[in-house]
Design an enzyme around this catalytic site. Structure first.
Site, PDB file in Angstrom:
ATOM      1  N   CYS A  96       0.815  -1.227   0.000  1.00 35.81           N
ATOM      2  CA  CYS A  96       0.000   0.000   0.000  1.00 35.81           C
ATOM      3  C   CYS A  96       0.843   1.270   0.000  1.00 35.81           C
ATOM      4  O   CYS A  96       0.349   2.352  -0.321  1.00 35.81           O
ATOM      5  CB  CYS A  96      -0.925  -0.002   1.204  1.00 35.81           C
ATOM      6  SG  CYS A  96      -1.974  -1.458   1.241  1.00 35.81           S
ATOM      7  N   HIS A 236      -3.519   7.100   2.524  1.00 39.77           N
ATOM      8  CA  HIS A 236      -3.924   5.783   2.025  1.00 39.77           C
ATOM      9  C   HIS A 236      -5.319   5.486   2.573  1.00 39.77           C
ATOM     10  O   HIS A 236      -5.578   5.669   3.763  1.00 39.77           O
ATOM     11  CB  HIS A 236      -2.919   4.740   2.512  1.00 39.77           C
ATOM     12  CG  HIS A 236      -3.344   3.332   2.225  1.00 39.77           C
ATOM     13  ND1 HIS A 236      -3.853   2.955   1.007  1.00 39.77           N
ATOM     14  CD2 HIS A 236      -3.349   2.212   3.003  1.00 39.77           C
ATOM     15  CE1 HIS A 236      -4.141   1.663   1.036  1.00 39.77           C
ATOM     16  NE2 HIS A 236      -3.847   1.190   2.232  1.00 39.77           N
ATOM     17  N   ASN A 266     -10.131  -0.132  -0.369  1.00 42.48           N
ATOM     18  CA  ASN A 266      -8.668  -0.098  -0.273  1.00 42.48           C
ATOM     19  C   ASN A 266      -8.082  -0.576  -1.605  1.00 42.48           C
ATOM     20  O   ASN A 266      -8.268  -1.732  -1.979  1.00 42.48           O
ATOM     21  CB  ASN A 266      -8.246  -1.016   0.882  1.00 42.48           C
ATOM     22  CG  ASN A 266      -6.743  -1.066   1.086  1.00 42.48           C
ATOM     23  OD1 ASN A 266      -5.969  -0.622   0.239  1.00 42.48           O
ATOM     24  ND2 ASN A 266      -6.332  -1.622   2.206  1.00 42.48           N
TER      25      ASN A 266
HETATM   26  O1  UT7 Z   1      -4.006  -1.342   3.535  1.00 42.82           O
HETATM   27  C1  UT7 Z   1      -3.076  -2.089   4.203  1.00 42.82           C
HETATM   28  C2  UT7 Z   1      -3.133  -1.932   5.662  1.00 42.82           C
HETATM   29  N1  UT7 Z   1      -4.374  -2.435   6.174  1.00 42.82           N
HETATM   30  C3  UT7 Z   1      -5.058  -1.754   7.051  1.00 42.82           C
HETATM   31  O2  UT7 Z   1      -4.705  -0.673   7.396  1.00 42.82           O
HETATM   32  C4  UT7 Z   1      -6.267  -2.422   7.633  1.00 42.82           C
HETATM   33  C5  UT7 Z   1      -6.292  -2.273   9.139  1.00 42.82           C
HETATM   34  N2  UT7 Z   1      -7.383  -2.930   9.793  1.00 42.82           N
HETATM   35  C6  UT7 Z   1      -8.692  -2.598   9.619  1.00 42.82           C
HETATM   36  O3  UT7 Z   1      -9.043  -1.764   8.818  1.00 42.82           O
HETATM   37  C7  UT7 Z   1      -9.702  -3.271  10.518  1.00 42.82           C
HETATM   38  O4  UT7 Z   1      -9.017  -4.030  11.507  1.00 42.82           O
HETATM   39  C8  UT7 Z   1     -10.704  -4.196   9.769  1.00 42.82           C
HETATM   40  C9  UT7 Z   1     -11.677  -3.361   8.961  1.00 42.82           C
HETATM   41  C10 UT7 Z   1      -9.962  -5.148   8.860  1.00 42.82           C
HETATM   42  C11 UT7 Z   1     -11.533  -5.014  10.785  1.00 42.82           C
HETATM   43  O5  UT7 Z   1     -12.177  -4.146  11.674  1.00 42.82           O
HETATM   44  P1  UT7 Z   1     -12.067  -4.377  13.262  1.00 42.82           P
HETATM   45  O6  UT7 Z   1     -12.913  -3.352  13.890  1.00 42.82           O
HETATM   46  O7  UT7 Z   1     -10.616  -4.389  13.626  1.00 42.82           O
HETATM   47  O8  UT7 Z   1     -12.742  -5.774  13.435  1.00 42.82           O
HETATM   48  P2  UT7 Z   1     -12.127  -7.126  14.042  1.00 42.82           P
HETATM   49  O9  UT7 Z   1     -11.185  -7.740  13.080  1.00 42.82           O
HETATM   50  O10 UT7 Z   1     -11.652  -6.867  15.452  1.00 42.82           O
HETATM   51  O11 UT7 Z   1     -13.434  -8.019  14.127  1.00 42.82           O
HETATM   52  C12 UT7 Z   1     -14.532  -7.647  14.969  1.00 42.82           C
HETATM   53  C13 UT7 Z   1     -15.676  -8.627  14.703  1.00 42.82           C
HETATM   54  C14 UT7 Z   1     -15.237 -10.088  14.719  1.00 42.82           C
HETATM   55  O12 UT7 Z   1     -16.290 -10.840  15.293  1.00 42.82           O
HETATM   56  P3  UT7 Z   1     -16.240 -11.295  16.831  1.00 42.82           P
HETATM   57  O13 UT7 Z   1     -14.998 -12.125  16.966  1.00 42.82           O
HETATM   58  O14 UT7 Z   1     -16.175 -10.029  17.634  1.00 42.82           O
HETATM   59  O15 UT7 Z   1     -17.505 -12.048  17.018  1.00 42.82           O
HETATM   60  C15 UT7 Z   1     -15.140 -10.448  13.270  1.00 42.82           C
HETATM   61  O16 UT7 Z   1     -15.355 -11.802  13.025  1.00 42.82           O
HETATM   62  O17 UT7 Z   1     -16.215  -8.380  13.386  1.00 42.82           O
HETATM   63  C16 UT7 Z   1     -16.269  -9.625  12.678  1.00 42.82           C
HETATM   64  N3  UT7 Z   1     -16.124  -9.327  11.274  1.00 42.82           N
HETATM   65  C17 UT7 Z   1     -17.163  -9.069  10.463  1.00 42.82           C
HETATM   66  N4  UT7 Z   1     -18.481  -9.012  10.699  1.00 42.82           N
HETATM   67  C18 UT7 Z   1     -19.269  -8.712   9.664  1.00 42.82           C
HETATM   68  C19 UT7 Z   1     -14.977  -9.251  10.548  1.00 42.82           C
HETATM   69  N5  UT7 Z   1     -15.261  -8.942   9.273  1.00 42.82           N
HETATM   70  C20 UT7 Z   1     -16.603  -8.832   9.195  1.00 42.82           C
HETATM   71  C21 UT7 Z   1     -17.496  -8.517   8.142  1.00 42.82           C
HETATM   72  N6  UT7 Z   1     -18.814  -8.467   8.431  1.00 42.82           N
HETATM   73  N7  UT7 Z   1     -17.084  -8.242   6.883  1.00 42.82           N
END
Ligand code: UT7
Length: 309
Positions: A96, A236, A266
């Site tokens: 990225c 980004h 992204n």
């Molecule tokens: O570009 C390169 C660099 N990348 C980044 O900068 C990305 C950085 N990270 C992020 O943007 C975020 O961490 C994400 C958008 C990827 C995820 O968001 P989050 O708030 O960190 O969610 P999480 O991974 O902590 O997951 C929270 C919950 C989980 O469920 P439980 O375990 O709490 O029951 C996931 O399973 O959200 C669930 N989850 C979803 N639910 C519905 C994860 N993806 C989804 C989804 N729809 N698409």
């Protein structure tokens, strides 16, 4: 693809995607279109806007993690497709942050006097490596390309400062495990999604906010300006919440941030030049404005650039 399209593919919802990421839509390359095709289009538009004939381009730096081939570089493919007879061309693989790396390379070459006109393009065909069975990543990515022409000038303008940093110890937080030489495809076995993007999103999130903040501060200081002098932050576009946390740290108001994550998701190395081009074509950036670009991604690798427009 809209969030509604993803609701039919995986267990997700428009509400979750919008509130956690800010994304509503992403663009997916049409049949037969690859990263080099998108890069050609972006480079042509950049040269057209700059009024620069193809023959005058000395160097093409192409940032991508989704090249058409393993060999040769996508830069050489693009050079041939658009006709840059006097240029050298190579790829950079910095995920990225690839476009920021490209800008830094362009700045350095121009300062040494080796080249005068350098095309820097970020192009990504991320739909080819997204895991459409993994809801935690597939909803994030889109396809795009964006390009700029960097050229030598005696005017009081240009790339004032760049900053690059990486930490390979966290490489498994954002990677594609299978398909390289260490873990090649095994004939007759299913790679079970390990040949697609894996990301530990919440781990990356914390480091991204911290290091994008530090990288931004580094170029602001190096350029000898105060944060209040930043007219535009062009970050980004990985996650709206990361961007909000970043600018809060920098004490820059959100109305100075150019956002288009809602429409494209992204797009990795294409994300910063895509946003920069949109802001520019809308006439938002005026001569003399200080523009901060900052990115973070796989490697882990991050970087920033401070430009006086
Ligand atoms: O570009 C390169 C660099 N990348 C980044 O900068 C990305 C950085 N990270 C992020 O943007 C975020 O961490 C994400 C958008 C990827 C995820 O968001 P989050 O708030 O960190 O969610 P999480 O991974 O902590 O997951 C929270 C919950 C989980 O469920 P439980 O375990 O709490 O029951 C996931 O399973 O959200 C669930 N989850 C979803 N639910 C519905 C994860 N993806 C989804 C989804 N729809 N698409």
């Amino acid at each position: 693809m809209t969030n509604a399209d993803f609701e039919k593919l995986v267990d997700t919802s428009d509400e979750w995607i919008v509130s956690r990421t800010g994304i509503r839509e992403r663009r997916i390359a049409g049949d037969g279109i690859t990263g080099s095709d998108m890069a050609v289009e972006a480079c042509k538009r950049a040269l057209d806007m700059a009024g620069c004939p193809n023959e005058e381009v000395d160097l093409l730096v192409l940032a991508t993690v989704t090249p058409d081939y393993r060999l040769p570089s996508n830069a050489c493919v693009v050079q041939e497709k658009m006709g840059l007879p006097n240029a050298a061309a190579f790829d950079v693989v910095s995920a990225c942050s690839g476009f920021i790396n490209g800008l830094s390379i362009a700045k350095a070459y121009i300062e040494t006097g080796q080249y005068r006109k350098i095309l820097v393009v970020g192009t990504e065909y991320l739909s080819s490596i997204a895991n459409y069975a993994d809801r935690s990543t597939c909803v994030l990515f889109g396809d795009a390309a964006g390009a700029v022409l960097v050229e030598a000038t005696t005017e009081d303008a240009g790339i004032r400062s760049t900053f690059l940093k990486s930490d390979g110890s966290m490489r498994e937080w954002l990677w594609i495990k299978v398909g390289g030489t260490k873990y090649p495809y095994q004939k007759g076995t299913d790679p079970q999604g390990l040949d697609k993007i894996y990301m530990s999103g919440s781990d990356i999130f914390k480091v991204a906010v911290r290091e994008m903040g530090r990288a931004s501060q580094a170029v602001i200081e190096n350029a000898g300006i105060a944060p209040e002098q930043i007219r535009w932050v062009v970050p980004h576009q990985a996650n709206l919440r990361i961007i909000e946390a970043l600018v809060k740290r920098l004490n820059v108001p959100m109305d100075r941030v150019y956002l288009n994550i809602e429409k494209y998701g992204n797009t990795s190395s294409a994300s910063v030049p895509l946003a920069l081009d949109e802001a520019n074509r809308q006439g938002l950036i005026a001569r003399g404005d200080h523009v901060l670009m900052v990115a973070f991604g796989g490697g882990l690798f991050w970087g920033s650039a401070l430009v006086k427009w």
